[in-house]
Structures are given as structure tokens and as C-alpha cells.
Design a protein around this motif. Structure first.
Motif, PDB file in Angstrom:
ATOM      1  N   GLY A 114      67.353 -16.179  69.148  1.00 59.50           N
ATOM      2  CA  GLY A 114      67.708 -17.594  69.174  1.00 59.50           C
ATOM      3  C   GLY A 114      67.779 -18.150  67.759  1.00 59.50           C
ATOM      4  O   GLY A 114      67.301 -17.529  66.788  1.00 59.50           O
ATOM      5  N   ALA A 115      68.382 -19.344  67.663  1.00 63.56           N
ATOM      6  CA  ALA A 115      68.365 -20.045  66.376  1.00 63.56           C
ATOM      7  C   ALA A 115      66.926 -20.337  65.978  1.00 63.56           C
ATOM      8  O   ALA A 115      66.593 -20.399  64.803  1.00 63.56           O
ATOM      9  CB  ALA A 115      69.161 -21.346  66.489  1.00 63.56           C
ATOM     10  N   SER A 116      66.056 -20.497  66.970  1.00 65.56           N
ATOM     11  CA  SER A 116      64.655 -20.827  66.685  1.00 65.56           C
ATOM     12  C   SER A 116      64.013 -19.783  65.772  1.00 65.56           C
ATOM     13  O   SER A 116      63.332 -20.128  64.804  1.00 65.56           O
ATOM     14  CB  SER A 116      63.848 -20.913  67.987  1.00 65.56           C
ATOM     15  OG  SER A 116      64.391 -21.896  68.818  1.00 65.56           O
ATOM     16  N   PHE A 161      65.906 -32.728  64.919  1.00 64.87           N
ATOM     17  CA  PHE A 161      65.441 -31.782  65.939  1.00 64.87           C
ATOM     18  C   PHE A 161      63.946 -31.483  65.739  1.00 64.87           C
ATOM     19  O   PHE A 161      63.499 -31.239  64.608  1.00 64.87           O
ATOM     20  CB  PHE A 161      66.284 -30.501  65.842  1.00 64.87           C
ATOM     21  CG  PHE A 161      65.878 -29.398  66.781  1.00 64.87           C
ATOM     22  CD1 PHE A 161      65.665 -29.647  68.122  1.00 64.87           C
ATOM     23  CD2 PHE A 161      65.730 -28.096  66.308  1.00 64.87           C
ATOM     24  CE1 PHE A 161      65.296 -28.616  68.990  1.00 64.87           C
ATOM     25  CE2 PHE A 161      65.372 -27.062  67.167  1.00 64.87           C
ATOM     26  CZ  PHE A 161      65.156 -27.322  68.499  1.00 64.87           C
ATOM     27  N   TYR A 172      62.059 -28.726  63.296  1.00 63.49           N
ATOM     28  CA  TYR A 172      62.092 -28.664  61.825  1.00 63.49           C
ATOM     29  C   TYR A 172      60.739 -29.007  61.204  1.00 63.49           C
ATOM     30  O   TYR A 172      60.255 -28.317  60.307  1.00 63.49           O
ATOM     31  CB  TYR A 172      63.178 -29.583  61.260  1.00 63.49           C
ATOM     32  CG  TYR A 172      64.565 -29.325  61.797  1.00 63.49           C
ATOM     33  CD1 TYR A 172      64.987 -28.041  62.110  1.00 63.49           C
ATOM     34  CD2 TYR A 172      65.468 -30.370  61.999  1.00 63.49           C
ATOM     35  CE1 TYR A 172      66.258 -27.808  62.605  1.00 63.49           C
ATOM     36  CE2 TYR A 172      66.743 -30.145  62.484  1.00 63.49           C
ATOM     37  CZ  TYR A 172      67.130 -28.861  62.797  1.00 63.49           C
ATOM     38  OH  TYR A 172      68.389 -28.637  63.296  1.00 63.49           O
ATOM     39  N   ASN A 228      71.313 -32.973  66.624  1.00 60.76           N
ATOM     40  CA  ASN A 228      70.412 -33.307  67.706  1.00 60.76           C
ATOM     41  C   ASN A 228      69.327 -34.152  67.035  1.00 60.76           C
ATOM     42  O   ASN A 228      68.740 -33.684  66.058  1.00 60.76           O
ATOM     43  CB  ASN A 228      69.824 -31.999  68.272  1.00 60.76           C
ATOM     44  CG  ASN A 228      68.774 -32.234  69.329  1.00 60.76           C
ATOM     45  OD1 ASN A 228      68.544 -33.365  69.737  1.00 60.76           O
ATOM     46  ND2 ASN A 228      68.122 -31.157  69.766  1.00 60.76           N
ATOM     47  N   ASP A 230      71.774 -25.782  60.255  1.00 57.99           N
ATOM     48  CA  ASP A 230      71.654 -25.445  61.675  1.00 57.99           C
ATOM     49  C   ASP A 230      72.943 -25.894  62.366  1.00 57.99           C
ATOM     50  O   ASP A 230      73.186 -27.093  62.510  1.00 57.99           O
ATOM     51  CB  ASP A 230      70.418 -26.168  62.237  1.00 57.99           C
ATOM     52  CG  ASP A 230      70.210 -25.923  63.716  1.00 57.99           C
ATOM     53  OD1 ASP A 230      71.139 -25.440  64.389  1.00 57.99           O
ATOM     54  OD2 ASP A 230      69.112 -26.241  64.209  1.00 57.99           O
ATOM     55  N   VAL A 257      74.212 -24.987  65.507  1.00 65.51           N
ATOM     56  CA  VAL A 257      74.298 -24.524  66.906  1.00 65.51           C
ATOM     57  C   VAL A 257      75.269 -25.331  67.774  1.00 65.51           C
ATOM     58  O   VAL A 257      75.700 -24.854  68.810  1.00 65.51           O
ATOM     59  CB  VAL A 257      72.910 -24.459  67.619  1.00 65.51           C
ATOM     60  CG1 VAL A 257      72.000 -23.446  66.972  1.00 65.51           C
ATOM     61  CG2 VAL A 257      72.253 -25.828  67.714  1.00 65.51           C
ATOM     62  N   TYR A 258      75.607 -26.556  67.332  1.00 72.89           N
ATOM     63  CA  TYR A 258      76.540 -27.365  68.137  1.00 72.89           C
ATOM     64  C   TYR A 258      77.953 -27.369  67.559  1.00 72.89           C
ATOM     65  O   TYR A 258      78.745 -28.256  67.866  1.00 72.89           O
ATOM     66  CB  TYR A 258      76.027 -28.818  68.232  1.00 72.89           C
ATOM     67  CG  TYR A 258      74.710 -28.927  68.978  1.00 72.89           C
ATOM     68  CD1 TYR A 258      74.650 -28.775  70.360  1.00 72.89           C
ATOM     69  CD2 TYR A 258      73.517 -29.157  68.299  1.00 72.89           C
ATOM     70  CE1 TYR A 258      73.441 -28.858  71.041  1.00 72.89           C
ATOM     71  CE2 TYR A 258      72.303 -29.236  68.971  1.00 72.89           C
ATOM     72  CZ  TYR A 258      72.277 -29.084  70.345  1.00 72.89           C
ATOM     73  OH  TYR A 258      71.082 -29.165  71.024  1.00 72.89           O
ATOM     74  N   ALA A 276      73.780 -19.731  66.930  1.00 70.10           N
ATOM     75  CA  ALA A 276      73.294 -19.017  68.119  1.00 70.10           C
ATOM     76  C   ALA A 276      74.375 -18.974  69.186  1.00 70.10           C
ATOM     77  O   ALA A 276      75.305 -19.791  69.168  1.00 70.10           O
ATOM     78  CB  ALA A 276      72.064 -19.730  68.687  1.00 70.10           C
ATOM     79  N   SER A 299      73.423 -19.617  72.089  1.00 70.25           N
ATOM     80  CA  SER A 299      72.732 -20.422  73.097  1.00 70.25           C
ATOM     81  C   SER A 299      73.567 -21.551  73.695  1.00 70.25           C
ATOM     82  O   SER A 299      73.710 -21.636  74.924  1.00 70.25           O
ATOM     83  CB  SER A 299      71.468 -21.028  72.488  1.00 70.25           C
ATOM     84  OG  SER A 299      70.678 -20.028  71.895  1.00 70.25           O
ATOM     85  N   LYS A 300      74.072 -22.437  72.841  1.00 74.06           N
ATOM     86  CA  LYS A 300      74.758 -23.621  73.358  1.00 74.06           C
ATOM     87  C   LYS A 300      76.230 -23.298  73.602  1.00 74.06           C
ATOM     88  O   LYS A 300      76.785 -23.659  74.633  1.00 74.06           O
ATOM     89  CB  LYS A 300      74.635 -24.782  72.364  1.00 74.06           C
ATOM     90  CG  LYS A 300      73.253 -24.958  71.760  1.00 74.06           C
ATOM     91  CD  LYS A 300      72.282 -25.719  72.621  1.00 74.06           C
ATOM     92  CE  LYS A 300      70.914 -25.775  71.936  1.00 74.06           C
ATOM     93  NZ  LYS A 300      69.892 -26.490  72.654  1.00 74.06           N
ATOM     94  N   ARG A 327      68.218 -15.851  74.496  1.00 74.38           N
ATOM     95  CA  ARG A 327      67.523 -15.856  73.209  1.00 74.38           C
ATOM     96  C   ARG A 327      68.268 -15.041  72.160  1.00 74.38           C
ATOM     97  O   ARG A 327      67.782 -14.017  71.670  1.00 74.38           O
ATOM     98  CB  ARG A 327      66.057 -15.374  73.344  1.00 74.38           C
ATOM     99  CG  ARG A 327      65.266 -16.021  74.434  1.00 74.38           C
ATOM    100  CD  ARG A 327      65.282 -17.546  74.398  1.00 74.38           C
ATOM    101  NE  ARG A 327      64.873 -18.098  73.120  1.00 74.38           N
ATOM    102  CZ  ARG A 327      65.600 -19.030  72.469  1.00 74.38           C
ATOM    103  NH1 ARG A 327      66.740 -19.503  72.956  1.00 74.38           N
ATOM    104  NH2 ARG A 327      65.172 -19.486  71.318  1.00 74.38           N
TER     105      ARG A 327
HETATM  106  C1  LIG Z   1      69.603 -28.433  66.640  1.00 74.51           C
HETATM  107  C2  LIG Z   1      69.022 -27.285  67.378  1.00 74.51           C
HETATM  108  N1  LIG Z   1      68.744 -26.156  66.714  1.00 74.51           N
HETATM  109  C3  LIG Z   1      68.206 -25.092  67.325  1.00 74.51           C
HETATM  110  C4  LIG Z   1      67.923 -25.110  68.671  1.00 74.51           C
HETATM  111  C5  LIG Z   1      67.303 -23.897  69.292  1.00 74.51           C
HETATM  112  O1  LIG Z   1      68.290 -22.973  69.606  1.00 74.51           O
HETATM  113  P1  LIG Z   1      67.913 -21.586  70.315  1.00 74.51           P
HETATM  114  O2  LIG Z   1      67.784 -21.855  71.760  1.00 74.51           O
HETATM  115  O3  LIG Z   1      69.089 -20.698  69.989  1.00 74.51           O
HETATM  116  O4  LIG Z   1      66.656 -21.093  69.705  1.00 74.51           O
HETATM  117  C6  LIG Z   1      68.184 -26.267  69.412  1.00 74.51           C
HETATM  118  C7  LIG Z   1      67.842 -26.347  70.840  1.00 74.51           C
HETATM  119  O5  LIG Z   1      67.793 -27.378  71.446  1.00 74.51           O
HETATM  120  C8  LIG Z   1      68.755 -27.380  68.750  1.00 74.51           C
HETATM  121  O6  LIG Z   1      69.039 -28.507  69.399  1.00 74.51           O
END
Ligand SMILES: Cc1ncc(COP(=O)(O)O)c(C=O)c1O
Length: 367
Positions: free
Chosen positions: A93-95, A119, A122, A166, A194, A196-197, A221, A223-224, A232
Motif C-alpha cells: 500500500g501507499a501506507s 491525510f 502524515y 484528502n 502522495d 494516490v488520487y 498505489a 488502492s484507489k 495492499r
Molecule cells: C492521501 C492518501 N494517501 C494514502 C492512503 C493509503 O493508501 P493505501 O491504502 O494504498 O495504503 C490514503 C487512504 O485513504 C489516502 O487517502
């Protein structure tokens, strides 16, 4: 009495989770940060084939070469960034990508500039890394390079940039991203970007700071974009000196990202992309329904240009979120995203259209 580290015990659990826990069973959930659609069928098929074919062992730490090569092409195509497969790491995941970057870059005494509201991870991850998260107040929900510049000190090690963002849904302009990249060059800190969007943009364009500077870790990621939050699977790109250090953290906390999810992500990234555009159009339609419903109730709300959240200004966000919860609508109080978010609530429109309409019905008098 057991003693735990301050850097962990002082962290509050995410305000988002608190709201879920307080919710009644028939509540409509506008708290979610994930698409409500299933992972595309061809991606699931690739994963099932991968399991049957025995791709169930550890992979190379950085990720399978096929995926890193596909990501290298993706970065060039979508982000105008030239990175070799060796400058890419596949993560859980990006996490995890955010975590390993901060672990490798930040030590006690270092500051991480975080957008506020921003978010939730951070600030928490900066503290877990032993650093200090310094809030950069947004201006009209945008990260303003001039305000960032005012916060830079000798201790500034990292700036986190998140566009589309976010919880605000803000898409930073090319000029703003370039100005932020110039600050990173001039003051020799690293931007963690970051992204992801990146594919959920309704107005404006996505611009990566890596177009302008090498002082950057680009985080993304599956993910979204591909409705794969549970798989993940994330990734990062950075220059080799970063990757060399990141490997050490990744090696010992994760070893490698999930082998089956890597093959699924390869199918997602190299396969048909129409679904992504369909999701974007679907989210835009829902955004417009939610926005006009809120505005009819007299709620002040900027039009978000990206991601899948609206972030109306409601006065007391905590009280409004509690009122909404009583009426059976889960939102997230803006305070969960930082001090400067306290007058807002976040509502996600990654929820079905009919649910959004029902939620609007319930919201009357909740403000
Ligand atoms: C801005 C941002 N970065 C990272 C993540 C986490 O992404 P991942 O599920 O790929 O770990 C989220 C999840 O809500 C997010 O909103």
C-alpha cells in the motif's frame, strides 16, 4: 504498569475510525475512503491464476521486475517522470511507502511539514519516525508555496504534498507544484508526494513534483485507482540513493509486498484503463449531487477538483459530525485531519448515488 514509547502512546486513534465505531447499524456511510466498486474482473482472474500457478513465495524485495518495468512505463506515460525499474519499490500500500520514506529520512529534531488539514497518516507516521510534524495551514484549502516557505527552518527535512488531496479534494496547479519543488531544491529537503488520487481529477491536471526536482519520493498505489484497497499494493519512485536506504526498512518490516497482489497490480496497470475513466465520471456525478444538495441547505462548500471527498465548512465540525451520526449519516469531523480542519466535516462520495440522496434527506437540520 507497562510503559510504551511516547512516540506511539501519544498518538490518538484515527478520528475516522472513532466515527465508524460510534455509528448505528443502519447508518449511511459517507466516511469511507475507498471506492464502493469491486476490483475489475480481469485483475481478480490474474490473481487467481497466479495462485494456481504457484506465485505464492517471497518475491524480490523491490517487487517483481515485470511490475517495476510496467510502473517505469506508467511514470513516463502518466507523470512525465523518467525512472528506471531500479528506482521503483513495490510496497504494501501507499501506507508502507510513506512509512519507509519517513523512517529513512526523519530523526529526532527533524521537522516534517504536513498540510493541515491533511491525510491522518502524515502526522502519525512522522511522529512514529521520531520527528516533529509541523502543520502548514492551507489557504482556501490549497497548499500555498509562500506559506510553506514561511515554515521552513534548518530542521525541515520533509514536506508532504498530496494532490489531489484528502480531505479537501484540492488539485494543486502546475505553478504551485513547481514552486514547491523549487523550495525543496533551494532548502535541500525532500518532498514526499502522495499521488494516490491522481486519476480522480474533474478539473485541472495532475502534476508530479518529480517533473521539477530529484529531491522527491513519489508515492502511489493500486488502492484507489483500481478499487484495490484490500490488496495492499503500493509503490514509490525515487533516486537510487533513496532506494538504497529505503530497502533496509522495507526488508526488515515487510520483506516484500504480497506476491499475488503484485501480479494483480501488473494486470491492472497494463490492462484496459476504461474502468478508471468510468469511475472518475461516476464520482463526478455523485460529487455534483452531494454539492448541490448541501448548497440547497445553505452549507458553504468549495467545489473539490479531485479525489472523492467534499469538505464543507460547517462551523463546529465535531458537533456537526455528531449531529449527523445521530441522524444516521457517518461523516468525519475535520479536526481528525488537523487543527485547521476543525470547522469542517469530510464527506466521501465514493458511496452509491442512491445512498448519497438518502443521506442528504437525513442531513436536513443536522447543520
Ligand atoms: C492521501 C492518501 N494517501 C494514502 C492512503 C493509503 O493508501 P493505501 O491504502 O494504498 O495504503 C490514503 C487512504 O485513504 C489516502 O487517502
Amino acid at each position: 504498569m507497562r510503559s510504551f514509547t511516547d512516540r506511539v502512546s501519544e498518538i490518538d486513534i484515527s478520528g475516522i475510525r472513532k466515527m465508524f465505531e460510534a455509528a448505528g447499524t443502519d447508518s449511511i456511510n459517507l466516511g469511507l475512503g475507498e471506492p464502493d466498486v469491486p476490483t475489475p474482473a480481469h485483475v481478480c482472474d490474474a490473481a487467481m491464476d497466479a495462485i494456481r500457478e504457484g506465485h505464492t513465495r517471497y518475491t524480490p524485495g523491490a517487487g517483481i521486475i515485470e511490475l517495476r518495468s510496467a510502473l517505469s512505463e506508467k511514470f513516463l506515460r502518466d507523470n512525465n517522470i523518467s525512472v528506471s525499474p531500479d528506482e521503483i519499490m513495490v510496497t504494501s500500500g501507499a501506507s508502507e511507502a510513506l512509512h519507509i520514506s519517513l523512517q529513512a529520512l526523519v530523526e529526532p529534531g527533524d521537522d516534517v511539514l504536513v498540510p493541515d488539514p491533511g491525510f491522518v497518516s502524515y502526522t502519525a507516521l512522522s511522529r512514529i519516525a521520531g520527528g516533529r510534524a509541523v502543520s502548514v495551514p492551507l489557504s482556501n484549502l490549497r497548499l500555498d508555496p509562500d506559506i510553506v516557505a514561511e515554515q521552513i527552518t534548518r530542521n525541515t527535512k520533509v514536506l508532504i504534498v498530496n494532490s489531489p488531496s484528502n480531505p479537501c479534494g484540492t488539485v494543486q496547479s502546475r505553478k504551485e507544484i513547481q514552486a514547491l519543488a523549487e523550495l525543496a531544491e533551494d532548502h535541500d529537503f525532500t518532498i514526499i508526494s502522495d499521488e494516490v488520487y491522481e486519476f480522480f481529477i474533474y478539473k485541472g491536471e495532475h502534476v508530479s513534483p518529480a517533473e521539477f526536482t530529484d529531491n522527491v519520493v513519489t508515492v502511489n498505489a493500486a488502492s484507489k485507482t483500481y478499487a484495490m484497497t484490500g490488496w495492499r499494493l503500493g509503490y514509490l519512485a525515487a533516486r537510487p540513493e533513496y532506494i538504497e536506504q529505503f530497502h533496509k526498512v522495507h526488508q526488515y518490516v515487510q520483506a516484500c509486498a504480497n506476491s499475488v497482489a503484485q501480479i494483480a497490480a501488473l494486470a491492472a496497470i497494463t490492462g484496459p484503463q476504461e474502468r478508471v475513466a468510468e469511475m472518475r465520471d461516476m464520482f463526478k456525478k455523485r460529487r455534483d449531487i452531494l454539492l448541490s444538495g448541501l448548497r440547497e441547505m445553505g452549507v458553504e462548500c468549495m467545489t473539490p477538483a479531485g479525489a472523492f471527498y467534499v469538505f464543507p465548512r460547517v462551523g463546529d465540525g465535531d458537533r456537526t459530525a455528531a449531529n449527523m451520526a445521530e441522524r444516521g449519516v457517518i461523516t468525519v469531523p475535520g479536526s481528525a485531519f488537523g487543527t485547521y480542519g476543525a470547522e469542517h466535516v469530510r464527506m466521501s462520495y465514493a458511496t452509491g448515488e442512491a445512498e448519497i440522496v438518502r443521506a442528504l434527506d437525513r442531513m436536513h437540520e443536522g447543520f
